[in-house]
Scaffold this motif. Structure first.
Motif, PDB file in Angstrom:
ATOM      1  N   ASN A  55     -27.913 -64.139 -42.521  1.00 44.00           N
ATOM      2  CA  ASN A  55     -28.106 -63.589 -43.856  1.00 44.00           C
ATOM      3  C   ASN A  55     -29.565 -63.730 -44.263  1.00 44.00           C
ATOM      4  OD1 ASN A  55     -25.362 -62.939 -44.328  1.00 44.00           O
ATOM      5  ND2 ASN A  55     -24.922 -65.071 -44.843  1.00 44.00           N
ATOM      6  N   SER A  57     -32.196 -63.682 -47.281  1.00 46.05           N
ATOM      7  CA  SER A  57     -32.354 -63.771 -48.734  1.00 46.05           C
ATOM      8  C   SER A  57     -33.736 -63.274 -49.122  1.00 46.05           C
ATOM      9  CB  SER A  57     -32.163 -65.217 -49.205  1.00 46.05           C
ATOM     10  OG  SER A  57     -30.855 -65.668 -48.927  1.00 46.05           O
ATOM     11  N   GLN A  58     -33.789 -62.430 -50.136  1.00 43.68           N
ATOM     12  CA  GLN A  58     -35.064 -61.864 -50.587  1.00 43.68           C
ATOM     13  C   GLN A  58     -35.413 -62.390 -51.983  1.00 43.68           C
ATOM     14  OE1 GLN A  58     -35.994 -57.795 -48.755  1.00 43.68           O
ATOM     15  NE2 GLN A  58     -33.998 -57.479 -49.672  1.00 43.68           N
ATOM     16  N   ARG A  59     -36.695 -62.506 -52.222  1.00 45.77           N
ATOM     17  CA  ARG A  59     -37.184 -62.998 -53.512  1.00 45.77           C
ATOM     18  C   ARG A  59     -38.444 -62.235 -53.881  1.00 45.77           C
ATOM     19  NH1 ARG A  59     -40.981 -66.713 -55.497  1.00 45.77           N
ATOM     20  NH2 ARG A  59     -40.296 -67.854 -57.366  1.00 45.77           N
ATOM     21  N   HIS A 114     -33.671 -62.654 -57.071  1.00 46.95           N
ATOM     22  CA  HIS A 114     -33.177 -63.204 -55.811  1.00 46.95           C
ATOM     23  C   HIS A 114     -31.913 -62.448 -55.417  1.00 46.95           C
ATOM     24  CE1 HIS A 114     -35.684 -66.917 -56.441  1.00 46.95           C
ATOM     25  NE2 HIS A 114     -35.561 -66.497 -57.692  1.00 46.95           N
ATOM     26  N   TRP A 115     -31.830 -62.013 -54.158  1.00 49.42           N
ATOM     27  CA  TRP A 115     -30.643 -61.328 -53.676  1.00 49.42           C
ATOM     28  C   TRP A 115     -30.585 -61.379 -52.152  1.00 49.42           C
ATOM     29  CZ3 TRP A 115     -35.160 -58.968 -54.833  1.00 49.42           C
ATOM     30  CH2 TRP A 115     -35.655 -58.008 -53.961  1.00 49.42           C
ATOM     31  N   ARG A 116     -29.377 -61.180 -51.619  1.00 53.65           N
ATOM     32  CA  ARG A 116     -29.175 -61.114 -50.181  1.00 53.65           C
ATOM     33  C   ARG A 116     -29.332 -59.677 -49.703  1.00 53.65           C
ATOM     34  NH1 ARG A 116     -24.263 -65.106 -48.159  1.00 53.65           N
ATOM     35  NH2 ARG A 116     -25.304 -67.094 -48.645  1.00 53.65           N
ATOM     36  N   SER A 121     -27.077 -54.304 -52.797  1.00 53.82           N
ATOM     37  CA  SER A 121     -27.924 -55.253 -53.530  1.00 53.82           C
ATOM     38  C   SER A 121     -29.363 -54.758 -53.613  1.00 53.82           C
ATOM     39  CB  SER A 121     -27.884 -56.629 -52.844  1.00 53.82           C
ATOM     40  OG  SER A 121     -26.574 -57.162 -52.867  1.00 53.82           O
TER      41      SER A 121
END
Length: 207
Positions: A55, A57-59, A114-116, A121
């Motif tokens: 997975n 994760s983005q920021r 913040h999201w995956r 998304s």
């Protein structure tokens, strides 16, 4: 020279536990190894191959000097689910959008998203980023309504948006937009349509 040959895929693991009926669709990952093809479930990928999943994760941090409550109020006018979240790092000032994206208060000049990583998304994050940048550019005067007025408005599925004195009324059920400002009316209509497409994409037909 051309050689035509049939290709056979074998189902293994969880996918192979149930025998499909005639014309029934079999879903899974198609993995090619040498000259063989295998269909397996995502959870079985690390069992039957040397591959693995992860997975991401983005920021992203965005400049934002407006009130955090105003941002939440604006997002509630677009998204059906905007819920407050406990977060110690952001002094408890954070909320989630459709359980796919988290908006955190970082400072008086910045917020972070913040999201995956996944297609839905990503579209939600793009919409939120566009809204934040639009707020910063236009500096709208948005008054946070009282809880009672907000509940009444939500019951009627009727939302209002004020930008530079112009008002656009959006009916969430039908998608109709009413405004004396044609430019604002079209922008609200297009934005709402994009949000609907992001949250409720058209299902792919099974051939």
């Amino acid at each position: 020279m051309y050689f035509n040959s049939e290709k056979m895929e074998k189902t293994i693991g969880r996918v192979a536990k149930k025998t499909p009926e005639v014309s029934e669709t079999v879903s899974g990952l198609l993995v090619k190894k040498a000259f063989t093809y295998q269909i397996m479930a995502l959870d079985d990928l690390h069992v039957f191959s040397q591959l693995s999943t992860t997975n991401i994760s983005q920021r992203i941090t965005i400049a934002y000097t407006g009130a955090f409550g105003v941002l939440k109020h604006r997002l509630k006018q677009i998204f059906e689910s905007v819920e407050s979240l406990p977060d110690e790092e952001s002094e408890g000032r954070a909320f989630g959008v459709h359980e796919r994206l988290t908006v955190k208060y970082e400072s008086e000049k910045h917020i972070s998203l913040h999201w995956r990583l996944d297609p839905i998304s990503d579209m939600v994050s793009d919409s939120v980023v566009a809204l934040v940048l639009n707020i910063g550019r236009e500096i709208p005067k948005v008054a946070v309504e009282s809880e009672e007025a907000t509940k009444t408005e939500e019951e009627n599925n009727y939302k209002a948006e004020s930008v530079d004195g112009s008002v656009a009324h959006l009916d969430k059920q039908s998608g109709n937009v009413e405004s004396e400002n044609e430019s604002l009316k079209e922008r609200v209509r297009v934005a709402f349509q994009r949000i609907q497409n992001a949250m409720k994409p058209i299902p792919l037909s099974v051939s």
